[in-house]
Scaffold this motif. Sequence first.
Motif, PDB file in Angstrom:
ATOM      1  N   ARG A 217      28.000  54.117  33.728  1.00  0.00           N
ATOM      2  CA  ARG A 217      27.678  53.463  34.994  1.00  0.00           C
ATOM      3  C   ARG A 217      26.428  52.598  34.868  1.00  0.00           C
ATOM      4  O   ARG A 217      26.274  51.624  35.599  1.00  0.00           O
ATOM      5  CB  ARG A 217      27.473  54.527  36.090  1.00  0.00           C
ATOM      6  CG  ARG A 217      28.713  55.353  36.407  1.00  0.00           C
ATOM      7  CD  ARG A 217      29.836  54.503  36.954  1.00  0.00           C
ATOM      8  NE  ARG A 217      29.442  53.844  38.183  1.00  0.00           N
ATOM      9  CZ  ARG A 217      29.925  52.677  38.616  1.00  0.00           C
ATOM     10  NH1 ARG A 217      30.798  52.022  37.881  1.00  0.00           N
ATOM     11  NH2 ARG A 217      29.515  52.170  39.744  1.00  0.00           N
TER      12      ARG A 217
ATOM     13  N   VAL B 112      42.622  52.804  41.174  1.00  0.00           N
ATOM     14  CA  VAL B 112      41.302  52.554  40.581  1.00  0.00           C
ATOM     15  C   VAL B 112      41.087  51.064  40.358  1.00  0.00           C
ATOM     16  O   VAL B 112      39.974  50.560  40.551  1.00  0.00           O
ATOM     17  CB  VAL B 112      41.158  53.349  39.269  1.00  0.00           C
ATOM     18  CG1 VAL B 112      39.906  52.934  38.515  1.00  0.00           C
ATOM     19  CG2 VAL B 112      41.117  54.843  39.560  1.00  0.00           C
ATOM     20  N   SER B 113      42.130  50.337  39.965  1.00  0.00           N
ATOM     21  CA  SER B 113      41.985  48.899  39.747  1.00  0.00           C
ATOM     22  C   SER B 113      41.630  48.173  41.038  1.00  0.00           C
ATOM     23  O   SER B 113      41.027  47.096  41.006  1.00  0.00           O
ATOM     24  CB  SER B 113      43.264  48.321  39.140  1.00  0.00           C
ATOM     25  OG  SER B 113      44.344  48.391  40.059  1.00  0.00           O
ATOM     26  N   ARG B 114      41.990  48.767  42.195  1.00  0.00           N
ATOM     27  CA  ARG B 114      41.626  48.197  43.500  1.00  0.00           C
ATOM     28  C   ARG B 114      40.317  48.783  44.018  1.00  0.00           C
ATOM     29  O   ARG B 114      39.955  48.556  45.172  1.00  0.00           O
ATOM     30  CB  ARG B 114      42.744  48.457  44.516  1.00  0.00           C
ATOM     31  CG  ARG B 114      44.063  47.781  44.185  1.00  0.00           C
ATOM     32  CD  ARG B 114      45.017  47.843  45.378  1.00  0.00           C
ATOM     33  NE  ARG B 114      45.395  49.214  45.696  1.00  0.00           N
ATOM     34  CZ  ARG B 114      46.522  49.796  45.302  1.00  0.00           C
ATOM     35  NH1 ARG B 114      47.365  49.121  44.536  1.00  0.00           N
ATOM     36  NH2 ARG B 114      46.811  51.030  45.649  1.00  0.00           N
ATOM     37  N   ASP B 115      39.638  49.539  43.161  1.00  0.00           N
ATOM     38  CA  ASP B 115      38.387  50.191  43.520  1.00  0.00           C
ATOM     39  C   ASP B 115      38.587  51.189  44.654  1.00  0.00           C
ATOM     40  O   ASP B 115      37.721  51.371  45.510  1.00  0.00           O
ATOM     41  CB  ASP B 115      37.318  49.168  43.903  1.00  0.00           C
ATOM     42  CG  ASP B 115      35.899  49.730  43.724  1.00  0.00           C
ATOM     43  OD1 ASP B 115      35.743  50.691  42.943  1.00  0.00           O
ATOM     44  OD2 ASP B 115      34.973  49.208  44.362  1.00  0.00           O
ATOM     45  N   GLU B 116      39.737  51.861  44.656  1.00  0.00           N
ATOM     46  CA  GLU B 116      40.034  52.908  45.618  1.00  0.00           C
ATOM     47  C   GLU B 116      39.986  54.261  44.912  1.00  0.00           C
ATOM     48  O   GLU B 116      40.375  54.383  43.752  1.00  0.00           O
ATOM     49  CB  GLU B 116      41.432  52.704  46.225  1.00  0.00           C
ATOM     50  CG  GLU B 116      41.579  51.414  46.996  1.00  0.00           C
ATOM     51  CD  GLU B 116      42.999  51.190  47.473  1.00  0.00           C
ATOM     52  OE1 GLU B 116      43.865  52.031  47.150  1.00  0.00           O
ATOM     53  OE2 GLU B 116      43.246  50.175  48.153  1.00  0.00           O
ATOM     54  N   ARG B 117      39.536  55.264  45.607  1.00  0.00           N
ATOM     55  CA  ARG B 117      39.480  56.597  45.009  1.00  0.00           C
ATOM     56  C   ARG B 117      40.890  57.154  44.794  1.00  0.00           C
ATOM     57  O   ARG B 117      41.785  56.920  45.597  1.00  0.00           O
ATOM     58  CB  ARG B 117      38.692  57.556  45.892  1.00  0.00           C
ATOM     59  CG  ARG B 117      37.205  57.266  45.924  1.00  0.00           C
ATOM     60  CD  ARG B 117      36.442  58.503  46.346  1.00  0.00           C
ATOM     61  NE  ARG B 117      35.042  58.229  46.526  1.00  0.00           N
ATOM     62  CZ  ARG B 117      34.146  58.199  45.553  1.00  0.00           C
ATOM     63  NH1 ARG B 117      34.539  58.399  44.312  1.00  0.00           N
ATOM     64  NH2 ARG B 117      32.878  57.961  45.810  1.00  0.00           N
TER      65      ARG B 117
ATOM     66  N   THR C 162      30.187  47.435  36.351  1.00  0.00           N
ATOM     67  CA  THR C 162      31.415  46.921  36.963  1.00  0.00           C
ATOM     68  C   THR C 162      32.650  47.705  36.521  1.00  0.00           C
ATOM     69  O   THR C 162      33.730  47.530  37.104  1.00  0.00           O
ATOM     70  CB  THR C 162      31.622  45.437  36.624  1.00  0.00           C
ATOM     71  OG1 THR C 162      31.731  45.279  35.204  1.00  0.00           O
ATOM     72  CG2 THR C 162      30.452  44.604  37.133  1.00  0.00           C
TER      73      THR C 162
ATOM     74  N   THR D  82      35.608  56.841  39.947  1.00  0.00           N
ATOM     75  CA  THR D  82      36.450  56.313  41.010  1.00  0.00           C
ATOM     76  C   THR D  82      37.682  57.182  41.209  1.00  0.00           C
ATOM     77  O   THR D  82      38.215  57.267  42.322  1.00  0.00           O
ATOM     78  CB  THR D  82      36.879  54.866  40.681  1.00  0.00           C
ATOM     79  OG1 THR D  82      35.718  54.080  40.418  1.00  0.00           O
ATOM     80  CG2 THR D  82      37.643  54.235  41.836  1.00  0.00           C
TER      81      THR D  82
ATOM     82  N   TYR E 213      44.383  44.204  33.362  1.00  0.00           N
ATOM     83  CA  TYR E 213      43.179  45.027  33.386  1.00  0.00           C
ATOM     84  C   TYR E 213      42.921  45.586  31.996  1.00  0.00           C
ATOM     85  O   TYR E 213      43.812  46.142  31.357  1.00  0.00           O
ATOM     86  CB  TYR E 213      43.329  46.160  34.402  1.00  0.00           C
ATOM     87  CG  TYR E 213      43.410  45.676  35.821  1.00  0.00           C
ATOM     88  CD1 TYR E 213      42.259  45.389  36.548  1.00  0.00           C
ATOM     89  CD2 TYR E 213      44.649  45.475  36.441  1.00  0.00           C
ATOM     90  CE1 TYR E 213      42.333  44.922  37.846  1.00  0.00           C
ATOM     91  CE2 TYR E 213      44.724  45.016  37.741  1.00  0.00           C
ATOM     92  CZ  TYR E 213      43.568  44.739  38.439  1.00  0.00           C
ATOM     93  OH  TYR E 213      43.633  44.273  39.739  1.00  0.00           O
TER      94      TYR E 213
ATOM     95  N   ARG F 127      35.219  50.643  36.326  1.00  0.00           N
ATOM     96  CA  ARG F 127      35.637  51.766  37.153  1.00  0.00           C
ATOM     97  C   ARG F 127      36.096  52.889  36.233  1.00  0.00           C
ATOM     98  O   ARG F 127      36.768  52.626  35.234  1.00  0.00           O
ATOM     99  CB  ARG F 127      36.763  51.341  38.099  1.00  0.00           C
ATOM    100  CG  ARG F 127      36.325  50.234  39.050  1.00  0.00           C
ATOM    101  CD  ARG F 127      37.470  49.350  39.438  1.00  0.00           C
ATOM    102  NE  ARG F 127      37.000  48.171  40.151  1.00  0.00           N
ATOM    103  CZ  ARG F 127      37.732  47.089  40.369  1.00  0.00           C
ATOM    104  NH1 ARG F 127      38.968  47.034  39.922  1.00  0.00           N
ATOM    105  NH2 ARG F 127      37.232  46.057  41.005  1.00  0.00           N
TER     106      ARG F 127
ATOM    107  N   ASP G 188      37.461  46.828  32.392  1.00  0.00           N
ATOM    108  CA  ASP G 188      37.707  46.940  33.833  1.00  0.00           C
ATOM    109  C   ASP G 188      37.807  48.404  34.242  1.00  0.00           C
ATOM    110  O   ASP G 188      37.316  48.798  35.296  1.00  0.00           O
ATOM    111  CB  ASP G 188      39.000  46.208  34.210  1.00  0.00           C
ATOM    112  CG  ASP G 188      38.941  44.732  33.882  1.00  0.00           C
ATOM    113  OD1 ASP G 188      38.017  44.055  34.369  1.00  0.00           O
ATOM    114  OD2 ASP G 188      39.815  44.258  33.124  1.00  0.00           O
TER     115      ASP G 188
END
Length: 214
Positions: free
Chosen positions: A71, A119-124, A76, A100, A3, A78, A50
């Motif tokens: 943003r 964050v890399s998994r797009d999770e908060r 894309t 994120t 990433y 995060r 990323d």
Amino acid sequence: MTYRLLLADDHELIRAGVRIMIQGMDQYEIIAEAEDGPEAVRLASQYAPDIVILDISMKGGGGLEALRSIREVSPTSRVLMLSMHTDAETVFEALEQGATGYLLKDAAKAELHLALRAVSRDERYLSSAIMQPVIAQALAKPATMEADGLTQRQVEILRLISRGTSTRAIAEGLGLSIKTVEAHRSQIMRRLDIHDVPGLVLYAVREGIVSPDD
């Protein structure tokens, strides 16, 4: 995969410390650094990283202003906010502007790693130290809307998830199979377009699905 990270902070010592911690982690590489908001926006536009690690208080425009611009120029990317502020209002504003994650500056290397993985998994991701004030602030707000598209059973399951009840305990308490509870949870996430448990908790407390008495 590796990433690509953009690190933005107006204090060189902070950048150096974060850089040293990240150098010891697999899968993460700092490709650029910025010392103010406008430079962070320019580099985000140039490199489309990323992940952006973004100080919330910087010269030349605050981190929240930079967040909004990043943003736009690199949708894309995060953004993981880096901050000393623990008040719920600041945390909510950062999340509402598109962050994120929110990490406190005194976090240890292990927590930085956890935050980057989430964050890399797009999770908060929220630092554990700010979870309680954030939830307390959300609970203090009146509900403004109903849970969109959820059945009564799904609202009940969402309430239990938000209280930290395990899938097995939910299944036993409601007389359902574990697979049925997991299916409901997947449907809740799809309908709300929220894909992690911390995000569900934030939604539930902000919309009044859980109350202070819960």
